[in-house]
Scaffold this active site. Sequence first.
Site, PDB file in Angstrom:
ATOM      1  N   ASP A 106       0.843  -1.195   0.000  1.00 54.84           N
ATOM      2  CA  ASP A 106       0.000   0.000   0.000  1.00 54.84           C
ATOM      3  C   ASP A 106       0.879   1.246   0.000  1.00 54.84           C
ATOM      4  O   ASP A 106       2.001   1.220   0.505  1.00 54.84           O
ATOM      5  CB  ASP A 106      -0.852   0.040   1.282  1.00 54.84           C
ATOM      6  CG  ASP A 106      -2.140  -0.764   1.180  1.00 54.84           C
ATOM      7  OD1 ASP A 106      -2.474  -1.259   0.089  1.00 54.84           O
ATOM      8  OD2 ASP A 106      -2.820  -0.890   2.216  1.00 54.84           O
ATOM      9  N   ARG A 158      -1.294  -0.604  -8.643  1.00 51.71           N
ATOM     10  CA  ARG A 158      -2.642  -0.122  -8.349  1.00 51.71           C
ATOM     11  C   ARG A 158      -2.599   1.405  -8.461  1.00 51.71           C
ATOM     12  O   ARG A 158      -1.729   2.051  -7.899  1.00 51.71           O
ATOM     13  CB  ARG A 158      -3.022  -0.527  -6.935  1.00 51.71           C
ATOM     14  CG  ARG A 158      -4.385  -0.016  -6.488  1.00 51.71           C
ATOM     15  CD  ARG A 158      -4.511  -0.020  -4.963  1.00 51.71           C
ATOM     16  NE  ARG A 158      -4.340  -1.318  -4.367  1.00 51.71           N
ATOM     17  CZ  ARG A 158      -4.022  -1.500  -3.088  1.00 51.71           C
ATOM     18  NH1 ARG A 158      -3.844  -0.481  -2.283  1.00 51.71           N
ATOM     19  NH2 ARG A 158      -3.866  -2.713  -2.612  1.00 51.71           N
ATOM     20  N   VAL A 160      -4.460   4.815  -7.561  1.00 49.73           N
ATOM     21  CA  VAL A 160      -5.494   5.421  -6.711  1.00 49.73           C
ATOM     22  C   VAL A 160      -5.367   6.942  -6.803  1.00 49.73           C
ATOM     23  O   VAL A 160      -4.396   7.459  -7.331  1.00 49.73           O
ATOM     24  CB  VAL A 160      -5.358   4.985  -5.227  1.00 49.73           C
ATOM     25  CG1 VAL A 160      -5.413   3.464  -5.091  1.00 49.73           C
ATOM     26  CG2 VAL A 160      -4.079   5.534  -4.598  1.00 49.73           C
ATOM     27  N   HIS A 201     -13.905   4.321  -7.189  1.00 48.84           N
ATOM     28  CA  HIS A 201     -15.352   4.118  -7.276  1.00 48.84           C
ATOM     29  C   HIS A 201     -15.989   5.120  -8.218  1.00 48.84           C
ATOM     30  O   HIS A 201     -17.205   5.215  -8.294  1.00 48.84           O
ATOM     31  CB  HIS A 201     -15.990   4.270  -5.888  1.00 48.84           C
ATOM     32  CG  HIS A 201     -15.240   3.532  -4.823  1.00 48.84           C
ATOM     33  ND1 HIS A 201     -14.206   4.094  -4.115  1.00 48.84           N
ATOM     34  CD2 HIS A 201     -15.345   2.259  -4.396  1.00 48.84           C
ATOM     35  CE1 HIS A 201     -13.724   3.188  -3.270  1.00 48.84           C
ATOM     36  NE2 HIS A 201     -14.391   2.078  -3.425  1.00 48.84           N
TER      37      HIS A 201
HETATM   38  N1  FMN Z   1      -5.224   5.440  -1.039  1.00 49.51           N
HETATM   39  C1  FMN Z   1      -3.919   5.581  -0.724  1.00 49.51           C
HETATM   40  O1  FMN Z   1      -3.454   6.699  -0.452  1.00 49.51           O
HETATM   41  N2  FMN Z   1      -3.078   4.487  -0.694  1.00 49.51           N
HETATM   42  C2  FMN Z   1      -3.514   3.239  -1.013  1.00 49.51           C
HETATM   43  O2  FMN Z   1      -2.713   2.295  -0.985  1.00 49.51           O
HETATM   44  C3  FMN Z   1      -4.883   3.069  -1.363  1.00 49.51           C
HETATM   45  N3  FMN Z   1      -5.382   1.855  -1.690  1.00 49.51           N
HETATM   46  C4  FMN Z   1      -6.672   1.757  -2.157  1.00 49.51           C
HETATM   47  C5  FMN Z   1      -7.153   0.526  -2.620  1.00 49.51           C
HETATM   48  C6  FMN Z   1      -8.418   0.426  -3.182  1.00 49.51           C
HETATM   49  C7  FMN Z   1      -8.904  -0.888  -3.680  1.00 49.51           C
HETATM   50  C8  FMN Z   1      -9.232   1.596  -3.285  1.00 49.51           C
HETATM   51  C9  FMN Z   1     -10.570   1.534  -3.925  1.00 49.51           C
HETATM   52  C10 FMN Z   1      -8.778   2.789  -2.789  1.00 49.51           C
HETATM   53  C11 FMN Z   1      -7.517   2.895  -2.214  1.00 49.51           C
HETATM   54  N4  FMN Z   1      -7.050   4.103  -1.710  1.00 49.51           N
HETATM   55  C12 FMN Z   1      -5.724   4.225  -1.368  1.00 49.51           C
HETATM   56  C13 FMN Z   1      -7.995   5.244  -1.497  1.00 49.51           C
HETATM   57  C14 FMN Z   1      -8.040   6.188  -2.676  1.00 49.51           C
HETATM   58  O3  FMN Z   1      -6.854   6.942  -2.706  1.00 49.51           O
HETATM   59  C15 FMN Z   1      -9.240   7.157  -2.561  1.00 49.51           C
HETATM   60  O4  FMN Z   1      -9.109   7.894  -1.384  1.00 49.51           O
HETATM   61  C16 FMN Z   1     -10.595   6.480  -2.567  1.00 49.51           C
HETATM   62  O5  FMN Z   1     -10.647   5.427  -3.496  1.00 49.51           O
HETATM   63  C17 FMN Z   1     -11.747   7.493  -2.899  1.00 49.51           C
HETATM   64  O6  FMN Z   1     -11.609   7.999  -4.193  1.00 49.51           O
HETATM   65  P1  FMN Z   1     -12.467   7.491  -5.476  1.00 49.51           P
HETATM   66  O7  FMN Z   1     -13.453   8.559  -5.768  1.00 49.51           O
HETATM   67  O8  FMN Z   1     -11.474   7.331  -6.553  1.00 49.51           O
HETATM   68  O9  FMN Z   1     -13.073   6.194  -5.139  1.00 49.51           O
END
Ligand code: FMN
Length: 281
Positions: A106, A158, A160, A201
């Site tokens: 992560d 991944r 994000v 999402h």
């Molecule tokens: N945010 C991080 O800063 N580090 C991560 O490793 C991380 N892993 C995530 C894994 C998944 C499967 C998802 C869906 C989100 C992750 N996030 C992580 C959170 C995203 O940065 C973000 O805050 C969240 O998905 C809301 O934004 P959205 O509108 O793109 O869904």
Amino acid sequence: VAQRFVAGEQSTTAIQAVQDLARDGILGNLDLLGEFVNSPETANIFAEQVLALQTQAAAAGVAPYVSVKLSSVGQGLTVNGEDLGLHNARRIVAQAREYGGFVCLDMEDHPRVDVTLAQLRTLIGEFGREHVGSVLQSYLYRSEADRAALDDLRPNLRIVKGAYLEPETVAMPVKADVDAAYRRLVYSHLKAGNYTNIATHDPEIISDVKMFVLSHGIPRTQFEFQMLYGIRRDLQKKLAAEGFTVRAYIPYGRDWYAYFSRRIAERPANVMFVLRGMLKG
Ligand code: FMN
């Protein structure tokens, strides 16, 4: 209270959640909650718990796919002249490889990006990109350069948007810029031929990515959609029913507060779920 987003406190309930999701054709990504430990003993106990989780998953017939915050297993603590986070990550990735599993490192707050990407490089060198990958956050100005610099590894990444409160000197303050950077990162990683985890999402981004892969002939085996457990379940099911690979990130454990606070901060509507849970007692 937090049970909408967190699959219980025990690894058994988390593994059960993976098996339940499988009925909808959704894969799991297990995350033992925890971050920023400052004693080697606590870091090692945490690493042992992740190792036990992988063993239990394998015993239940589930190839372990876990996400690990390196700060929780000792990144930044030096023991016997070596970074304890890297040492523990090696143990976890080595075991994942034995079970045919995968470990995602992560990404945490920005001071950890350099060391995490350096450790990713080391671990891919030792165990192969089939067993370890990491995360890039589109809100950081540096991420496009980081992605390009990793290209020689052909890493599983991944993408994000980023979940930490970061200063404007390092992270884009405007959401539209973060979204545009998100698309650029996904598109360039896919175009480079690398496995890409589209973790969002955001329905507009998801539909744009679907069009992009169609128009560029990118096979469905080269990417997957990832979402958080309990968020947009409808969309998760729909994508899986359409034949896309979908994986839900399943946090569990007692240390849920920091994780939960980030979910509330990024989407105040999530507070409703908390209130509802509290009313239910
Ligand atoms: N945010 C991080 O800063 N580090 C991560 O490793 C991380 N892993 C995530 C894994 C998944 C499967 C998802 C869906 C989100 C992750 N996030 C992580 C959170 C995203 O940065 C973000 O805050 C969240 O998905 C809301 O934004 P959205 O509108 O793109 O869904």
